[in-house]
Write a protein that holds these residues in place. Structure first.
Motif, PDB file in Angstrom:
ATOM      1  N   TRP A 149      -4.686  73.289   1.165  1.00 54.08           N
ATOM      2  CA  TRP A 149      -4.601  74.570   0.162  1.00 54.08           C
ATOM      3  C   TRP A 149      -5.939  75.075  -0.248  1.00 54.08           C
ATOM      4  N   SER A 150      -6.619  73.960  -0.562  1.00 47.99           N
ATOM      5  CA  SER A 150      -8.047  74.659  -1.021  1.00 47.99           C
ATOM      6  C   SER A 150      -9.043  75.224   0.122  1.00 47.99           C
ATOM      7  N   ALA A 151      -8.811  74.693   1.199  1.00 45.52           N
ATOM      8  CA  ALA A 151      -9.430  75.530   2.478  1.00 45.52           C
ATOM      9  C   ALA A 151      -9.039  76.760   2.365  1.00 45.52           C
ATOM     10  N   TYR A 152      -7.677  76.796   2.590  1.00 47.03           N
ATOM     11  CA  TYR A 152      -7.172  78.467   2.503  1.00 47.03           C
ATOM     12  C   TYR A 152      -7.469  79.098   1.566  1.00 47.03           C
ATOM     13  N   THR A 153      -7.627  78.624   0.494  1.00 45.89           N
ATOM     14  CA  THR A 153      -8.076  79.650  -0.852  1.00 45.89           C
ATOM     15  C   THR A 153      -9.513  79.969  -0.587  1.00 45.89           C
ATOM     16  N   ALA A 154     -10.517  78.956  -0.117  1.00 47.61           N
ATOM     17  CA  ALA A 154     -11.815  79.122   0.150  1.00 47.61           C
ATOM     18  C   ALA A 154     -12.007  80.183   1.056  1.00 47.61           C
ATOM     19  N   VAL A 155     -11.645  80.105   2.092  1.00 49.46           N
ATOM     20  CA  VAL A 155     -11.825  81.085   3.440  1.00 49.46           C
ATOM     21  C   VAL A 155     -11.111  82.257   2.902  1.00 49.46           C
ATOM     22  N   LEU A 156     -10.022  82.665   2.382  1.00 43.59           N
ATOM     23  CA  LEU A 156      -9.522  83.770   2.117  1.00 43.59           C
ATOM     24  C   LEU A 156     -10.286  84.317   0.900  1.00 43.59           C
ATOM     25  N   LEU A 157     -10.756  83.775   0.084  1.00 45.32           N
ATOM     26  CA  LEU A 157     -11.599  84.307  -1.199  1.00 45.32           C
ATOM     27  C   LEU A 157     -12.930  84.975  -0.406  1.00 45.32           C
ATOM     28  N   THR A 158     -13.606  84.028   0.591  1.00 43.23           N
ATOM     29  CA  THR A 158     -14.692  84.409   1.280  1.00 43.23           C
ATOM     30  C   THR A 158     -14.550  85.810   2.048  1.00 43.23           C
ATOM     31  N   CYS A 215     -12.710  87.980   1.082  1.00 39.25           N
ATOM     32  CA  CYS A 215     -12.363  89.021   0.111  1.00 39.25           C
ATOM     33  C   CYS A 215     -13.929  89.403  -0.478  1.00 39.25           C
ATOM     34  N   LEU A 216     -14.633  88.290  -0.621  1.00 33.26           N
ATOM     35  CA  LEU A 216     -15.927  88.692  -1.131  1.00 33.26           C
ATOM     36  C   LEU A 216     -16.850  89.617  -0.137  1.00 33.26           C
ATOM     37  N   LEU A 217     -16.418  89.423   1.067  1.00 35.06           N
ATOM     38  CA  LEU A 217     -17.442  90.153   2.248  1.00 35.06           C
ATOM     39  C   LEU A 217     -16.823  91.484   2.177  1.00 35.06           C
ATOM     40  N   HIS A 218     -15.698  91.694   1.809  1.00 32.49           N
ATOM     41  CA  HIS A 218     -14.787  93.223   1.645  1.00 32.49           C
ATOM     42  C   HIS A 218     -13.644  93.183   0.673  1.00 32.49           C
ATOM     43  N   GLU A 219     -13.751  93.560  -0.410  1.00 39.59           N
ATOM     44  CA  GLU A 219     -12.607  93.240  -1.477  1.00 39.59           C
ATOM     45  C   GLU A 219     -11.275  93.766  -1.110  1.00 39.59           C
ATOM     46  N   LEU A 220     -11.280  94.829  -0.370  1.00 36.21           N
ATOM     47  CA  LEU A 220      -9.933  95.174   0.256  1.00 36.21           C
ATOM     48  C   LEU A 220      -9.034  94.212   1.160  1.00 36.21           C
ATOM     49  N   ALA A 221      -9.950  93.100   1.674  1.00 37.25           N
ATOM     50  CA  ALA A 221      -9.199  91.984   2.232  1.00 37.25           C
ATOM     51  C   ALA A 221      -8.273  91.352   1.714  1.00 37.25           C
ATOM     52  N   VAL A 222      -8.301  91.818   0.043  1.00 38.29           N
ATOM     53  CA  VAL A 222      -7.504  90.904  -0.890  1.00 38.29           C
ATOM     54  C   VAL A 222      -5.864  91.462  -0.446  1.00 38.29           C
ATOM     55  N   VAL A 223      -5.810  92.600   0.317  1.00 38.41           N
ATOM     56  CA  VAL A 223      -4.263  92.946   0.625  1.00 38.41           C
ATOM     57  C   VAL A 223      -3.620  92.086   1.477  1.00 38.41           C
ATOM     58  N   THR A 224      -4.511  91.210   2.143  1.00 38.59           N
ATOM     59  CA  THR A 224      -4.002  89.792   3.256  1.00 38.59           C
ATOM     60  C   THR A 224      -2.840  89.259   2.309  1.00 38.59           C
ATOM     61  N   LEU A 225      -3.202  89.048   1.084  1.00 33.03           N
ATOM     62  CA  LEU A 225      -2.027  88.349   0.194  1.00 33.03           C
ATOM     63  C   LEU A 225      -0.731  88.875   0.285  1.00 33.03           C
ATOM     64  N   LEU A 226      -0.642  90.142   0.323  1.00 36.22           N
ATOM     65  CA  LEU A 226       0.821  90.749   0.628  1.00 36.22           C
ATOM     66  C   LEU A 226       1.373  90.278   1.983  1.00 36.22           C
ATOM     67  N   ALA A 227       0.752  90.213   3.013  1.00 33.88           N
ATOM     68  CA  ALA A 227       1.327  90.024   4.187  1.00 33.88           C
ATOM     69  C   ALA A 227       1.707  88.372   4.135  1.00 33.88           C
ATOM     70  N   HIS A 228       0.558  87.577   3.612  1.00 34.40           N
ATOM     71  CA  HIS A 228       0.946  86.064   3.478  1.00 34.40           C
ATOM     72  C   HIS A 228       2.160  85.729   2.602  1.00 34.40           C
ATOM     73  N   GLY A 229       2.011  86.319   1.551  1.00 37.96           N
ATOM     74  CA  GLY A 229       3.138  86.297   0.381  1.00 37.96           C
ATOM     75  C   GLY A 229       4.550  86.507   1.116  1.00 37.96           C
ATOM     76  N   ALA A 230       4.574  87.857   1.670  1.00 38.57           N
ATOM     77  CA  ALA A 230       5.653  88.283   2.250  1.00 38.57           C
ATOM     78  C   ALA A 230       6.350  87.139   3.420  1.00 38.57           C
ATOM     79  N   THR A 231       5.387  86.577   4.155  1.00 40.90           N
ATOM     80  CA  THR A 231       5.725  85.506   5.146  1.00 40.90           C
ATOM     81  C   THR A 231       6.234  84.310   4.288  1.00 40.90           C
TER      82      THR A 231
END
Length: 443
Positions: free
Chosen positions: A118-127, A129-145
């Protein structure tokens, strides 16, 4: 930007492009290791797409079997949008690769549990988002799954904690980037071409999901492939489109990760068709196999001209090399040059040697010395006075019909040229217009 010092990059980010700051610093490191020009600039994107293809194959293997995974991994780099951003020295391919691997880490954490995953998942997805902040919308897809897959409450809670950490980690950048919101004012309502591409991709994905049918997850397949893939394909894009009346933000490259879902669905559907064909009678099997091969061949044949076109300068909105060549062909030593509007000065930064011997009449401080993207310009009165000292001026500007900037410097440029110069010749280069002006009778 990548060739500036870390201190210069940092100061520039205070004025503009904070959302791209991590990418600029990354490329600064790449050029420090190897200053390979455009090859070094584009190589990270090429490697990112290759890495993402491997990730897509592993996700497909986990959720639908080895052949489906291989097919999905092969389909992914054939998607035209993926081919485009594999070629460009921008952050979008890297973001897509990180989202791919964060998705794989999510599936691994669901099936095997453990705080480290879970820590690795958090770190990679946060990276990402920091490269392009609109990557945060991926949380919607992951959450729905996660919520639609009937997972244990402990898994849902662990994902919620990880998503919260991503949001908190992104918050400082998101808050600061709102001070530079004028940089995305150019984004309008989705145009017909963008909308059509998304609709076609979504319909193709839904068709493939129908071919797959519904399957029950098991211990080795923590979620249903079509649940994950359709969430990635549809939800982030739909969210940005729905936000358009409030704040237009939809550009297809901002949600490039939709291609992950599309590739997974196509790969799994092709594998399902192959398996169904092998179960049929020999004659029917041969017929279906021939149809499948013919359809795959037709799809590849249709993609070939698209891929070939994407490898030409004409496939891009602007061609900085062509702009530099056009200016070099029409300019004389000692001519003045004007950029209208000032942000078009960016067209010259890749080939500054083409503009040596020309006087930038409006420029007060260069982009590097002013820690800005395009430099700072003189006051309107000073610009007018400097224009009047020139006998011949090369103007680099937008095509006719584009909205005209209303600030005083741009008005001074246009009015002074109109009142005291005549147009000698003009050349269109992609989305740029190169126009030579001279004093009356001096063309």
């Amino acid at each position: 930007m990548a060739h500036r010092s870390v201190a210069q990059i940092w100061h520039t980010l205070g004025h503009a492009d904070a959302v791209h700051g991590l990418y600029y610093l990354l490329m600064h490191g790449v050029f420090a290791l190897w200053d390979g020009g455009e090859t070094a600039l584009r190589l990270p994107s090429v490697l990112a797409v290759a890495t993402a293809a491997v990730g897509v194959a592993l996700i497909g293997r986990m959720l639908a079997g080895p052949r489906a995974g291989v097919l999905a991994g092969l389909v992914f780099p054939l998607i035209p949008t993926v081919q485009r951003y594999a070629q460009e020295g921008r952050s979008y391919a890297l973001v897509c690769a990180l989202i791919t691997w964060s998705t794989w880490l999510l599936l691994t954490a669901i099936s095997r549990r453990g705080g480290l995953r879970w820590s690795a998942y958090t770190a990679v997805l946060l990276t990402a988002c920091l490269l392009h902040e609109l990557a945060v919308v991926t949380l919607l897809a992951h959450g729905a799954t996660v919520f639609r897959s009937g997972l244990p409450r402990a898994v849902i809670r662990a994902w919620g904690v990880a998503a919260g950490c991503v949001a908190v980690g992104l918050l400082p950048l998101a808050a600061f980037s709102t001070t530079q919101a004028e940089q995305v004012h150019w984004i309008g309502f989705p145009d017909l071409w963008q909308t059509t591409r998304f609709v076609v991709a979504a319909l193709l994905g839904l068709l493939c999901a129908r071919v797959l049918g519904r399957t029950e997850p098991d211990a080795g397949r923590p979620v249903e492939l079509r649940t994950l893939a359709l969430s990635l394909l549809i939800l982030p894009t739909v969210l940005l489109i729905l936000l358009t009346p409030v704040r237009p933000l939809y550009v297809d490259r901002y949600v490039l990760s939709y291609t992950i879902g599309l590739a997974l669905l196509i790969g799994a559907a092709l594998d399902r068709i192959r398996r169904e064909a092998t179960r049929a009678r020999a004659r029917a099997s041969a017929l279906r196999g021939a149809v499948t091969v013919a359809a795959a061949g037709a799809a590849l044949a249709a993609l070939f001209p698209v891929g070939a076109y994407l490898r030409t300068p004409q496939s891009r909105q602007n061609d900085a090399d062509a702009v530099a060549r056009a200016v070099r062909e029409v300019a004389h030593p000692g001519d003045g040059v004007l950029f209208m509007p000032a942000r078009r000065r960016v067209w010259t930064l890749a080939r500054p040697e083409a503009f040596r011997g020309l006087s930038d009449l409006a420029l007060e401080h260069s982009p590097v010395t002013s820690n800005t993207l395009h430099g700072t310009e003189f006051t309107p009165g000073r610009i007018r006075a400097r224009i009047l000292t020139a006998r011949r001026i090369v103007a680099v500007h937008d095509l006719a019909g584009q909205p005209l900037e209303s600030d005083a410097q741009e008005v001074a440029k246009r009015e002074t040229l109109r009142a005291h110069f005549e147009e000698c010749e003009s050349h269109t280069v992609t989305q740029a217009e190169i126009t030579v002006h001279a004093r009356p009778g001096s063309c």
